[in-house]
Write a protein that holds these residues in place. Structure first.
Motif, PDB file in Angstrom:
ATOM      1  N   MET A   1       0.861  -1.192   0.000  1.00 23.90           N
ATOM      2  CA  MET A   1       0.000   0.000   0.000  1.00 23.90           C
ATOM      3  C   MET A   1       0.894   1.237   0.000  1.00 23.90           C
ATOM      4  O   MET A   1       1.652   1.468   0.928  1.00 23.90           O
ATOM      5  CB  MET A   1      -0.918  -0.018   1.214  1.00 23.90           C
ATOM      6  CG  MET A   1      -1.856   1.167   1.302  1.00 23.90           C
ATOM      7  SD  MET A   1      -3.086   0.989   2.595  1.00 23.90           S
ATOM      8  CE  MET A   1      -2.088   0.815   4.057  1.00 23.90           C
ATOM      9  N   GLN A   5      -1.700   5.130  -3.912  1.00 19.74           N
ATOM     10  CA  GLN A   5      -2.910   4.322  -3.879  1.00 19.74           C
ATOM     11  C   GLN A   5      -3.868   4.791  -2.787  1.00 19.74           C
ATOM     12  O   GLN A   5      -5.086   4.808  -2.983  1.00 19.74           O
ATOM     13  CB  GLN A   5      -2.534   2.857  -3.657  1.00 19.74           C
ATOM     14  CG  GLN A   5      -1.831   2.227  -4.851  1.00 19.74           C
ATOM     15  CD  GLN A   5      -1.344   0.826  -4.554  1.00 19.74           C
ATOM     16  OE1 GLN A   5      -1.205   0.460  -3.393  1.00 19.74           O
ATOM     17  NE2 GLN A   5      -1.066   0.066  -5.593  1.00 19.74           N
ATOM     18  N   GLU A   6      -3.321   5.169  -1.643  1.00 26.46           N
ATOM     19  CA  GLU A   6      -4.184   5.630  -0.552  1.00 26.46           C
ATOM     20  C   GLU A   6      -4.885   6.937  -0.925  1.00 26.46           C
ATOM     21  O   GLU A   6      -6.082   7.107  -0.660  1.00 26.46           O
ATOM     22  CB  GLU A   6      -3.346   5.810   0.711  1.00 26.46           C
ATOM     23  CG  GLU A   6      -4.155   6.082   1.960  1.00 26.46           C
ATOM     24  CD  GLU A   6      -3.323   5.981   3.224  1.00 26.46           C
ATOM     25  OE1 GLU A   6      -3.866   6.270   4.300  1.00 26.46           O
ATOM     26  OE2 GLU A   6      -2.145   5.599   3.124  1.00 26.46           O
ATOM     27  N   THR A   7      -4.152   7.852  -1.548  1.00 28.06           N
ATOM     28  CA  THR A   7      -4.780   9.107  -1.969  1.00 28.06           C
ATOM     29  C   THR A   7      -5.797   8.863  -3.084  1.00 28.06           C
ATOM     30  O   THR A   7      -6.864   9.486  -3.120  1.00 28.06           O
ATOM     31  CB  THR A   7      -3.705  10.092  -2.444  1.00 28.06           C
ATOM     32  OG1 THR A   7      -2.682  10.196  -1.439  1.00 28.06           O
ATOM     33  CG2 THR A   7      -4.305  11.463  -2.676  1.00 28.06           C
ATOM     34  N   CYS A   9      -7.578   6.250  -3.476  1.00 32.63           N
ATOM     35  CA  CYS A   9      -8.788   5.688  -2.876  1.00 32.63           C
ATOM     36  C   CYS A   9      -9.670   6.793  -2.286  1.00 32.63           C
ATOM     37  O   CYS A   9     -10.893   6.752  -2.398  1.00 32.63           O
ATOM     38  CB  CYS A   9      -8.398   4.674  -1.803  1.00 32.63           C
ATOM     39  SG  CYS A   9      -9.788   3.799  -1.057  1.00 32.63           S
ATOM     40  N   SER A  53     -10.136   0.055  -2.739  1.00 35.26           N
ATOM     41  CA  SER A  53      -9.388  -0.317  -1.543  1.00 35.26           C
ATOM     42  C   SER A  53      -8.011   0.321  -1.589  1.00 35.26           C
ATOM     43  O   SER A  53      -7.432   0.499  -2.672  1.00 35.26           O
ATOM     44  CB  SER A  53      -9.263  -1.845  -1.436  1.00 35.26           C
ATOM     45  OG  SER A  53      -8.447  -2.203  -0.342  1.00 35.26           O
ATOM     46  N   LYS A  54      -7.481   0.634  -0.390  1.00 27.57           N
ATOM     47  CA  LYS A  54      -6.152   1.234  -0.321  1.00 27.57           C
ATOM     48  C   LYS A  54      -5.052   0.248  -0.695  1.00 27.57           C
ATOM     49  O   LYS A  54      -3.970   0.661  -1.100  1.00 27.57           O
ATOM     50  CB  LYS A  54      -5.901   1.778   1.086  1.00 27.57           C
ATOM     51  CG  LYS A  54      -6.829   2.916   1.475  1.00 27.57           C
ATOM     52  CD  LYS A  54      -6.540   3.393   2.887  1.00 27.57           C
ATOM     53  CE  LYS A  54      -7.486   4.528   3.287  1.00 27.57           C
ATOM     54  NZ  LYS A  54      -7.216   5.005   4.664  1.00 27.57           N
ATOM     55  N   THR A  55      -5.352  -1.035  -0.554  1.00 26.78           N
ATOM     56  CA  THR A  55      -4.369  -2.061  -0.914  1.00 26.78           C
ATOM     57  C   THR A  55      -4.549  -2.565  -2.343  1.00 26.78           C
ATOM     58  O   THR A  55      -3.764  -3.386  -2.797  1.00 26.78           O
ATOM     59  CB  THR A  55      -4.478  -3.248   0.049  1.00 26.78           C
ATOM     60  OG1 THR A  55      -5.814  -3.777   0.011  1.00 26.78           O
ATOM     61  CG2 THR A  55      -4.157  -2.812   1.471  1.00 26.78           C
ATOM     62  N   ARG A 611       1.154   5.528   9.260  1.00 29.68           N
ATOM     63  CA  ARG A 611       0.556   5.942   7.986  1.00 29.68           C
ATOM     64  C   ARG A 611      -0.336   7.185   8.178  1.00 29.68           C
ATOM     65  O   ARG A 611      -0.363   8.074   7.315  1.00 29.68           O
ATOM     66  CB  ARG A 611      -0.257   4.801   7.380  1.00 29.68           C
ATOM     67  CG  ARG A 611       0.562   3.597   6.949  1.00 29.68           C
ATOM     68  CD  ARG A 611      -0.261   2.679   6.057  1.00 29.68           C
ATOM     69  NE  ARG A 611      -0.603   3.355   4.817  1.00 29.68           N
ATOM     70  CZ  ARG A 611       0.164   3.378   3.733  1.00 29.68           C
ATOM     71  NH1 ARG A 611       1.313   2.748   3.737  1.00 29.68           N
ATOM     72  NH2 ARG A 611      -0.232   4.016   2.643  1.00 29.68           N
ATOM     73  N   GLN A 615       0.094  10.832   6.350  1.00 25.85           N
ATOM     74  CA  GLN A 615      -0.946  11.598   5.662  1.00 25.85           C
ATOM     75  C   GLN A 615      -1.030  13.027   6.205  1.00 25.85           C
ATOM     76  O   GLN A 615      -1.211  13.975   5.442  1.00 25.85           O
ATOM     77  CB  GLN A 615      -2.296  10.890   5.812  1.00 25.85           C
ATOM     78  CG  GLN A 615      -2.408   9.589   5.023  1.00 25.85           C
ATOM     79  CD  GLN A 615      -2.296   9.816   3.535  1.00 25.85           C
ATOM     80  OE1 GLN A 615      -2.752  10.832   2.999  1.00 25.85           O
ATOM     81  NE2 GLN A 615      -1.657   8.878   2.841  1.00 25.85           N
TER      82      GLN A 615
END
Length: 640
Positions: A1, A5-7, A9, A53-55, A611, A615
């Protein structure tokens, strides 16, 4: 992750809220109470390209391009035509256009995410190449080694330049004298600029260091361009993030998020087109903003209450071009750039040791053949030494320690026999009693039993008064006392008394050692255990996965990464309290590197908390002061 990818999502969640507004029951297209076939097709594509999904990794570029290139997506809205949309209409074209805009938005997130991943990987690779050149420039020895490694290539270029010079000189014999001199001057000038080392034999290391600095500067400039690109794309994603109250209440203005989609597509195209062609960040950002302004001028224009927008199908087609042509071309050009300005190839770096190994292989084999018996004997001796070390310094101390814990009499520590003191003391008592009996002046006949017992008790307490009195009296006439034997006898009794006193002291030391048997057992076991542990750690680090050994190294790298983040924030020159695009991209790169290294050190809940702190650190809209407070919090929580 990863951070990208997290952003992505989070942006996808905002687009899902917009999709819920579009798919309200009163806005669905119904054909016998079911949506139209085209709308269902668009909904399926939206579900396929969503980052749920973040993953979840992004779709491969070829897969995403194939989905977007399906002609059934835009069959009702031709790409070459502009679609007129009325804000108060509920026609079928309007609803299909909304779904197409959602497809373009989520495709833009996926495509720009792939581009950001590529930029991030290239940036980290460029930083590694920069660190390599810094190490080479850090010492004269490394610079000299690099000069020796690249010497064959330089000689080849030098000989090639001479041959080209001779060929040109031979072909120019038929020309006039002035033309030949002009051509000679031009060739010499080009040769000096292209191969500056071939005429500078006085200081080859200095020339190599100058070349290394030029390559490092090019790598640093390209790194800044990539970090600026990351900051630009991440800022375009932040434009989609709005307050939940705004989304849950009145519907967002349609032109706002559509313009954001078009901005992401244009930025992605401009970045891929200008990233390799520019040599500095200022020129790169200027070209990107110029392209963005020129392209946005044709996106929409106001005219008597109506507005005309560029079709989402056109944006989708541009994304297909990005995925199929521009992104692979950018990767290829970056590979060429790194090969040209990065570290030398493995052949160049290792030809010296390989050549030495090949040239010395025959001599090494002859040496091994001549010393075969000695080498075998050394190996056997080494094995025997290891076995003896384990038996004498590990196994035996452990056995003795276990015996001490179990109160085994054989393992008790003792520096004298148990009955030695008792026997010597009894002998001293008998010697004193016999001496007193044999002296008529002291005993006056046979001693009664009570006096004998009293003398024995006095001797146990160290009192030798009768013997000492006789010894003092005999010293007055030492010759007579010696002849009679009493003086020598008294002296021997005192020697026996000294022996008993020494044994009493030793028995005290022996009792002290026995009370600390467990401590001395551990002390005797410690050297063997420490040597064995260090050897096992070294073997595990040499042949194992080095996970445990790399933990301390990773913690050191994390501290260095946090220092770099602090340095970026403190050295930045923010406008309106916010860092520039280049610093924002550098923060993203350092944060991604920290996340990759922290997995080995932290796990579970602490990793998720880290994490969240990352952020908060990447929230450039909060200002530099808040970001520095986040860095202080991370240093206090994770690195104390």
């Amino acid at each position: 992750m990863s951070i990208v990818q997290e952003t992505a999502c989070g942006v996808n969640n905002q687009l899902d809220q917009l999709q819920q507004q579009i798919t309200r029951p009163e806005k669905l297209l119904y054909t016998e109470d079911t949506p139209s076939l085209h709308v269902r097709r668009l909904q399926n594509v939206i579900g396929s390209i969503s980052v749920t999904s973040k993953t979840q990794p992004f779709l491969p570029a070829t897969r995403l391009a194939d989905l977007l290139a399906d002609p059934t997506l835009t069959r009702q809205l031709p790409i070459s035509a502009e679609v007129q949309i009325e804000t108060d209409s509920q026609t079928e074209e309007h609803d299909v256009s909304d779904y197409l805009w959602l497809v373009a938005a989520k495709a833009a997130v996926q495509a720009s995410g792939l581009v950001m991943h590529s930029l991030l990987d290239h940036t980290l690779h460029l930083q590694e190449e920069t660190y390599y050149w810094n190490d080479v420039l850090g010492s004269v020895w490394n610079s000299g080694l690099y000069t020796a490694q690249t010497a064959p290539a330089r000689l080849w270029h030098w000989s090639k330049g001479l041959s080209s010079f001779r060929n040109v000189s031979s072909t120019s014999l038929s020309r006039s004298l002035a033309a030949r001199w002009a051509r000679f001057y031009q060739i010499a000038r080009e040769s000096m600029s292209e191969y500056p080392l071939r005429f500078n034999w006085a200081s080859p290391i200095r020339s190599c260091r100058s070349e290394i600095r030029q390559k490092r500067d090019r790598l640093l400039a390209m790194t800044d361009i990539h970090t600026s690109s990351l900051g630009l794309l991440m800022e375009s994603w932040h434009a989609f993030q709005t307050d939940d109250s705004t989304v849950g209440g009145a519907q967002l203005p349609q032109t706002q998020w559509q313009e954001n989609v078009a901005r992401v597509v244009i930025l992605t195209e401009a970045i891929l087109r200008q990233a390799v062609n520019q040599s500095n960040v200022a020129g790169f950002e200027e070209r990107v903003f110029t392209t963005l302004e020129e392209d946005q001028a044709g996106i929409h224009m106001l005219d008597s209450g109506r507005f005309f927008t560029q079709t989402p199908a056109n944006l989708i087609q541009r994304l297909v071009t990005v995925l199929r042509d521009q992104l692979p071309a950018h990767r290829s050009s970056m590979s060429t750039f790194v090969a040209l300005h990065g570290r030398p190839s493995r052949v160049t770096r290792y030809w010296i040791p390989v050549s030495l190994a090949v040239l010395s292989s025959s001599a090494s084999l002859k040496f091994l053949a001549r010393r075969q018996d000695q080498i075998l004997q050394w190996i056997m001796d080494f094995g025997a030494t290891l076995i003896d070390f384990g038996g004498n310094w590990v196994v035996d101390p452990i056995r003795k320690l276990i015996g001490t814990i179990r109160h085994d009499e054989k393992s008790e520590i003792a520096i004298m026999s148990k009955n030695s003191l008792v026997a010597d003391r009894a002998s001293l008592e008998r010697m004193v009693i016999d001496f007193v009996r044999d002296r008529p002046d002291t005993s006056q006949g046979r001693l009664p039993i009570e006096d004998t017992t009293a003398i024995a008790n006095a001797v146990k307490e160290g009192d030798l008064t009768p013997v000492l009195k006789a010894y003092e009296r005999d010293l007055r006439t030492p010759f007579v006392g010696t002849v009679r034997g009493d003086l020598v006898r008294a002296l021997l009794i005192q020697i026996q008394k000294t022996k008993v006193d020494v044994e009493i002291a030793i028995s005290g030391i022996d009792a002290l050692l026995k009370s600390q048997e467990l401590v001395f057992g551990f002390v005797g076991l410690t050297p063997g255990i420490l040597v064995s542990y260090a050897t096992l750690r070294w073997l595990i680090g040499l042949f194992g996965n080095r996970r445990g050994l790399q933990r301390g190294k990773k913690q050191h790298e994390l501290r260095r990464g946090l220092r770099t983040v602090t340095r970026i924030l403190t050295s930045a020159q923010p406008s309106d309290g916010r860092v520039s695009y280049k610093e924002s991209g550098r923060l993203i790169c350092e944060a991604e590197a920290l996340l990759q290294k922290i997995k080995l050190v932290l796990g579970g809940v602490r990793y998720q908390e880290f994490r969240e702190d990352i952020q908060d650190l990447l929230d450039v809209q909060s200002g530099v002061d808040k970001q520095l407070r986040v860095v202080d919090r991370m240093r206090w929580v994770y690195f104390q």
